[in-house]
Design an enzyme around this catalytic site. Sequence first.
Site, PDB file in Angstrom:
ATOM      1  N   ARG A  19      28.738  30.387  -2.878  1.00 40.31           N
ATOM      2  CA  ARG A  19      28.762  31.862  -2.782  1.00 40.31           C
ATOM      3  C   ARG A  19      30.179  32.421  -2.929  1.00 40.31           C
ATOM      4  O   ARG A  19      30.565  33.384  -2.261  1.00 40.31           O
ATOM      5  CB  ARG A  19      28.155  32.342  -1.446  1.00 40.31           C
ATOM      6  CG  ARG A  19      26.729  31.929  -1.234  1.00 40.31           C
ATOM      7  CD  ARG A  19      25.740  32.551  -2.204  1.00 40.31           C
ATOM      8  NE  ARG A  19      24.455  31.919  -2.059  1.00 40.31           N
ATOM      9  CZ  ARG A  19      24.058  30.861  -2.787  1.00 40.31           C
ATOM     10  NH1 ARG A  19      24.802  30.370  -3.752  1.00 40.31           N
ATOM     11  NH2 ARG A  19      22.878  30.318  -2.594  1.00 40.31           N
ATOM     12  N   SER A  76      20.809  37.339   2.332  1.00 47.48           N
ATOM     13  CA  SER A  76      21.404  36.484   3.373  1.00 47.48           C
ATOM     14  C   SER A  76      22.652  37.162   3.913  1.00 47.48           C
ATOM     15  O   SER A  76      23.561  37.506   3.154  1.00 47.48           O
ATOM     16  CB  SER A  76      21.779  35.121   2.789  1.00 47.48           C
ATOM     17  OG  SER A  76      20.607  34.435   2.440  1.00 47.48           O
ATOM     18  N   GLU A  96      28.360  36.765   4.328  1.00 47.23           N
ATOM     19  CA  GLU A  96      28.133  36.638   2.878  1.00 47.23           C
ATOM     20  C   GLU A  96      28.062  38.046   2.279  1.00 47.23           C
ATOM     21  O   GLU A  96      28.604  38.328   1.218  1.00 47.23           O
ATOM     22  CB  GLU A  96      26.818  35.889   2.600  1.00 47.23           C
ATOM     23  CG  GLU A  96      26.511  35.782   1.101  1.00 47.23           C
ATOM     24  CD  GLU A  96      25.274  34.932   0.809  1.00 47.23           C
ATOM     25  OE1 GLU A  96      25.071  33.895   1.481  1.00 47.23           O
ATOM     26  OE2 GLU A  96      24.506  35.313  -0.093  1.00 47.23           O
TER      27      GLU A  96
HETATM   28  C1  FAD Z   1      15.585  40.191  -0.763  1.00 47.25           C
HETATM   29  C2  FAD Z   1      16.888  39.559  -1.208  1.00 47.25           C
HETATM   30  C3  FAD Z   1      16.921  38.206  -1.538  1.00 47.25           C
HETATM   31  C4  FAD Z   1      18.123  37.611  -1.950  1.00 47.25           C
HETATM   32  N1  FAD Z   1      18.131  36.266  -2.248  1.00 47.25           N
HETATM   33  C5  FAD Z   1      19.275  35.690  -2.668  1.00 47.25           C
HETATM   34  C6  FAD Z   1      19.307  34.289  -3.014  1.00 47.25           C
HETATM   35  O1  FAD Z   1      18.316  33.580  -2.952  1.00 47.25           O
HETATM   36  N2  FAD Z   1      20.478  33.749  -3.415  1.00 47.25           N
HETATM   37  C7  FAD Z   1      21.616  34.500  -3.500  1.00 47.25           C
HETATM   38  O2  FAD Z   1      22.661  33.953  -3.890  1.00 47.25           O
HETATM   39  N3  FAD Z   1      21.619  35.813  -3.180  1.00 47.25           N
HETATM   40  C8  FAD Z   1      20.491  36.421  -2.769  1.00 47.25           C
HETATM   41  N4  FAD Z   1      20.490  37.756  -2.450  1.00 47.25           N
HETATM   42  C9  FAD Z   1      21.749  38.514  -2.503  1.00 47.25           C
HETATM   43  C10 FAD Z   1      22.004  39.257  -3.815  1.00 47.25           C
HETATM   44  O3  FAD Z   1      20.819  39.480  -4.539  1.00 47.25           O
HETATM   45  C11 FAD Z   1      22.997  38.510  -4.713  1.00 47.25           C
HETATM   46  O4  FAD Z   1      24.237  38.301  -4.071  1.00 47.25           O
HETATM   47  C12 FAD Z   1      23.276  39.282  -6.013  1.00 47.25           C
HETATM   48  O5  FAD Z   1      24.030  38.453  -6.819  1.00 47.25           O
HETATM   49  C13 FAD Z   1      24.038  40.583  -5.799  1.00 47.25           C
HETATM   50  O6  FAD Z   1      24.036  41.298  -7.029  1.00 47.25           O
HETATM   51  P1  FAD Z   1      24.192  42.882  -7.053  1.00 47.25           P
HETATM   52  O7  FAD Z   1      24.177  43.329  -8.441  1.00 47.25           O
HETATM   53  O8  FAD Z   1      23.185  43.494  -6.144  1.00 47.25           O
HETATM   54  O9  FAD Z   1      25.654  43.036  -6.443  1.00 47.25           O
HETATM   55  P2  FAD Z   1      26.120  44.031  -5.278  1.00 47.25           P
HETATM   56  O10 FAD Z   1      25.362  43.717  -4.038  1.00 47.25           O
HETATM   57  O11 FAD Z   1      26.107  45.419  -5.786  1.00 47.25           O
HETATM   58  O12 FAD Z   1      27.626  43.554  -5.117  1.00 47.25           O
HETATM   59  C14 FAD Z   1      27.927  42.270  -4.588  1.00 47.25           C
HETATM   60  C15 FAD Z   1      29.378  41.948  -4.939  1.00 47.25           C
HETATM   61  O13 FAD Z   1      29.486  41.790  -6.350  1.00 47.25           O
HETATM   62  C16 FAD Z   1      30.464  42.680  -6.858  1.00 47.25           C
HETATM   63  N5  FAD Z   1      30.012  43.122  -8.192  1.00 47.25           N
HETATM   64  C17 FAD Z   1      28.867  43.760  -8.513  1.00 47.25           C
HETATM   65  N6  FAD Z   1      28.803  43.982  -9.847  1.00 47.25           N
HETATM   66  C18 FAD Z   1      29.950  43.472 -10.362  1.00 47.25           C
HETATM   67  C19 FAD Z   1      30.503  43.407 -11.691  1.00 47.25           C
HETATM   68  N7  FAD Z   1      29.873  43.918 -12.770  1.00 47.25           N
HETATM   69  N8  FAD Z   1      31.725  42.819 -11.836  1.00 47.25           N
HETATM   70  C20 FAD Z   1      32.385  42.307 -10.774  1.00 47.25           C
HETATM   71  N9  FAD Z   1      31.921  42.361  -9.515  1.00 47.25           N
HETATM   72  C21 FAD Z   1      30.714  42.925  -9.301  1.00 47.25           C
HETATM   73  C22 FAD Z   1      30.565  43.813  -5.849  1.00 47.25           C
HETATM   74  O14 FAD Z   1      31.830  44.437  -5.914  1.00 47.25           O
HETATM   75  C23 FAD Z   1      30.366  43.051  -4.554  1.00 47.25           C
HETATM   76  O15 FAD Z   1      31.569  42.444  -4.156  1.00 47.25           O
HETATM   77  C24 FAD Z   1      19.303  38.379  -2.025  1.00 47.25           C
HETATM   78  C25 FAD Z   1      19.256  39.759  -1.723  1.00 47.25           C
HETATM   79  C26 FAD Z   1      18.068  40.337  -1.301  1.00 47.25           C
HETATM   80  C27 FAD Z   1      18.056  41.809  -0.978  1.00 47.25           C
END
Ligand code: FAD
EC number: 1.3.1.98
Length: 306
Positions: free
Chosen positions: A174, A223, A293
């Site tokens: 992560r 998480s 996380e």
């Molecule tokens: C129901 C649920 C289940 C999930 N299951 C998992 C799982 O199994 N495994 C897992 O790893 N995660 C899981 N997650 C967490 C999440 O989905 C991941 O971390 C996902 O990668 C976040 O993507 P996001 O676009 O929503 O980023 P955001 O939540 O919007 O941002 C997360 C981080 O990424 C950065 N970011 C976003 N976009 C960019 C970009 N274009 N360039 C650079 N930085 C950027 C942001 O600044 C921030 O630091 C889960 C979340 C939920 C709600």
Amino acid sequence: MTTVSSSKLPSIRGEIEANAPLAPLTWFRVGGNAEWLVSPYDTEDLSDFLKKIDPEMPVRTLGIGSNVIIRDGGVSGVIIRLPRRFSWIKREEGNRLRCGGSTLGMMISKVAADEFLTDLEFMRGIPGSIGGMIRMNAGAYGGDISKILLQVTLVRRNGAIEIWPVEKLNFAYRYSELSEDAIVTEALFQGREGDKAKIEAQMAKIIAERESSQPVRSRTGGSTFKNPEGHKAWQLIDEAGCRGLKIGDAQVSEMHANFLLNLGDATAADIENLGEEVRARVKAKFGISLEWEIKRIGHKADGDKA
Ligand SMILES: Cc1cc2nc3c(=O)[nH]c(=O)nc-3n(C[C@H](O)[C@H](O)[C@H](O)COP(=O)(O)OP(=O)(O)OC[C@H]3O[C@@H](n4cnc5c(N)ncnc54)[C@H](O)[C@@H]3O)c2cc1C
């Protein structure tokens, strides 16, 4: 919220909104406004914009907000949010898929299946954009981004557009070595030829397991804490007696103890304070410090800086 700059930003081909609410853009649905919310038209537009703005202006990116808490006092400076134009997938030679930075991981896994490509199935169950997934090295079911990524295109804070090979991101659990102000606009993934029926069966299994073990239809942030070496965060939280624990309208999920929920009217402070209470109870019982996380972004309502 502390205002960093009252002057107008340079005009761009995309859109700029001042004092923009961020809560509707996140899964938790909490938090304050962004001083500026910027949706660039394309990578060049983003690069030009970053070259022109005050170098002191803070810049962060928001994906689809599935792993963040936006604090109640809002965010100073610029929040970049890549619009739908950055959501695209192209098949390339050598079993590769090239994708835009706002493409959902779920879409990529579906296209991979249509293209008879395996190794990308794990993305089916992770809500998140490619930019967020790369930053977080998102993973599940034995797969993670570091295992399938070949290269990434990013825009640096000074506006430079760079292509990084996967090695440069120094991925760990992560974690990626990507500065907070670098923005992922494109990525290239490597698949392997596979059997479409098997790929689809694997994805169906992932979906079914998710539905039965995670509060996937709730206001949550995925998480909350990383798994400490040799432990499962949910188990430590459960055994510390935190399952179902509440502060205000924030609750530790009864279904999955490493998920926090906004039951309706929680503030970002309720959710963050609940997370800190969980950390304190786990530390007191097991001597283990849980590491967040979820990314917490912005200012607390009392003006404290993040
Ligand atoms: C129901 C649920 C289940 C999930 N299951 C998992 C799982 O199994 N495994 C897992 O790893 N995660 C899981 N997650 C967490 C999440 O989905 C991941 O971390 C996902 O990668 C976040 O993507 P996001 O676009 O929503 O980023 P955001 O939540 O919007 O941002 C997360 C981080 O990424 C950065 N970011 C976003 N976009 C960019 C970009 N274009 N360039 C650079 N930085 C950027 C942001 O600044 C921030 O630091 C889960 C979340 C939920 C709600």
